[in-house]
Design an enzyme around this catalytic site. Structure first.
Site, PDB file in Angstrom:
ATOM      1  N   ASN A  90       0.808  -1.213   0.000  1.00  6.43           N
ATOM      2  CA  ASN A  90       0.000   0.000   0.000  1.00  6.43           C
ATOM      3  C   ASN A  90       0.846   1.269   0.000  1.00  6.43           C
ATOM      4  O   ASN A  90       0.396   2.308  -0.481  1.00  6.43           O
ATOM      5  CB  ASN A  90      -0.923   0.000   1.222  1.00  6.43           C
ATOM      6  CG  ASN A  90      -1.624   1.323   1.415  1.00  6.43           C
ATOM      7  OD1 ASN A  90      -2.498   1.715   0.634  1.00  6.43           O
ATOM      8  ND2 ASN A  90      -1.234   2.061   2.453  1.00  6.43           N
ATOM      9  N   SER A 145      -3.886   2.440  -8.653  1.00  3.30           N
ATOM     10  CA  SER A 145      -4.603   3.716  -8.669  1.00  3.30           C
ATOM     11  C   SER A 145      -5.437   3.826  -9.928  1.00  3.30           C
ATOM     12  O   SER A 145      -5.056   3.302 -10.986  1.00  3.30           O
ATOM     13  CB  SER A 145      -3.610   4.887  -8.622  1.00  3.30           C
ATOM     14  OG  SER A 145      -4.267   6.125  -8.836  1.00  3.30           O
ATOM     15  N   TYR A 158       3.441   9.555 -11.439  1.00  2.00           N
ATOM     16  CA  TYR A 158       2.644   8.669 -10.579  1.00  2.00           C
ATOM     17  C   TYR A 158       1.776   7.739 -11.415  1.00  2.00           C
ATOM     18  O   TYR A 158       1.688   6.539 -11.147  1.00  2.00           O
ATOM     19  CB  TYR A 158       1.780   9.514  -9.645  1.00  2.00           C
ATOM     20  CG  TYR A 158       0.844   8.729  -8.761  1.00  2.00           C
ATOM     21  CD1 TYR A 158       1.312   8.106  -7.601  1.00  2.00           C
ATOM     22  CD2 TYR A 158      -0.513   8.619  -9.058  1.00  2.00           C
ATOM     23  CE1 TYR A 158       0.461   7.391  -6.775  1.00  2.00           C
ATOM     24  CE2 TYR A 158      -1.365   7.911  -8.239  1.00  2.00           C
ATOM     25  CZ  TYR A 158      -0.880   7.300  -7.102  1.00  2.00           C
ATOM     26  OH  TYR A 158      -1.731   6.580  -6.295  1.00  2.00           O
ATOM     27  N   ALA A 159       1.142   8.292 -12.447  1.00  2.00           N
ATOM     28  CA  ALA A 159       0.271   7.483 -13.297  1.00  2.00           C
ATOM     29  C   ALA A 159       1.064   6.395 -14.009  1.00  2.00           C
ATOM     30  O   ALA A 159       0.615   5.247 -14.105  1.00  2.00           O
ATOM     31  CB  ALA A 159      -0.440   8.372 -14.315  1.00  2.00           C
TER      32      ALA A 159
END
Length: 267
Positions: A90, A145, A158-159
């Site tokens: 996580n 995500s 991040y993507a």
């Protein structure tokens, strides 16, 4: 409430937000949960809350940017409990610069990818030898995500990192499924937590809520319930799956919210 009885479950990044929700629900199902994070005080607070509710938990300091920290977490957990049954990846990098292509240097882009994708890879690498020792194997749950579900206007590093987590999940399942190692990924939608609620602009909340196929934002427990299932023996036939838990946010065309406003169905 004993779906995870006798299982040792490590939840990285479980001193705040979604991680706390996952850890508390695993503990409520009789797992021995290893709480991890950089802040000892917050970590011990989560342990105390779990124990006050009748669960079992143990805190271990953890830094996703440190290979040595990852190794110590896995080795110390195995030494303390004798076995490891599940890992919930996580934790993610916090405070790293992200944005548009023209705003980032390659070094800044790599820092996010190295932490969020590389850290997930390395945690899996560290825990695999212990899961392979188990007669029934083990379960790895990666937290991805919805950023990997489609393009957007910012946070490209991040993507890309989370898109890599999706593919990493599938490859680990393919490589180690025959050894009874399951690896699945959960992609949260907008999850409102006590830590982030004040930082989410009202305009953004309105946009998301108008597109969610329900009447509320997500909560840490929504992700926690799914993780409990994926850690439990109930999901023994679930492997290599990327599951989006977003209230239906990414299940429709981008015009749905606008057509609702117009009281129309199509053009």
């Amino acid at each position: 409430m004993d779906r995870l009885k006798d299982k040792v479950v490590i939840v990285t990044g479980s001193t705040s937000g979604i991680g706390i929700g996952i850890a508390k629900l695993c503990a409520a199902e009789a797992a021995q949960v290893v709480i991890t994070g950089r802040n000892v005080e917050r970590g011990q607070k989560v342990v105390n809350e779990i124990e006050a509710a009748g669960g079992k938990a143990w805190f271990h300091a953890f830094d996703l940017t440190s290979t040595e920290s990852m190794h110590a977490l896995i080795a110390d957990t195995a030494e303390k409990f004798g076995h490891i049954d599940a890992l919930v990846n996580n934790a993610a990098g916090m405070g790293l610069k992200d944005g548009r292509v023209d705003e980032l240097t390659l070094e800044e882009f790599n820092a996010v990818v190295t932490t969020d994708l590389g850290g997930t890879f390395n945690m899996i690498k560290e825990v695999l030898p212990y899961l392979l020792k188990n007669e029934k194997g083990g379960s790895i749950v990666n937290i991805g995500s919805m950023a990997s579900a489609g393009g957007d206007l910012g946070t490209i590093a991040y993507a890309c990192a989370k898109s890599g987590v999706d593919k990493l999940t599938e490859y680990v399942a393919c490589m180690y499924g025959p050894k009874n190692i399951r690896c699945n990924c959960v992609r949260p939608g907008l999850i409102v937590t006590p830590q982030n609620e004040g930082r989410i602009p009202d305009a953004l909340k309105t946009i998301f809520l108008s597109n969610i196929l329900g009447t509320r934002y997500g909560a840490p427990e929504d992700i926690g319930h799914l993780c409990v299932y994926l850690v439990s023996d109930e999901s023994d036939y679930m492997n290599g799956q990327v599951l989006t838990c977003d209230g239906g946010l990414n299940s429709h065309t981008p015009t749905v919210a606008q057509f609702r406003t117009m009281a129309g169905r199509t053009w």
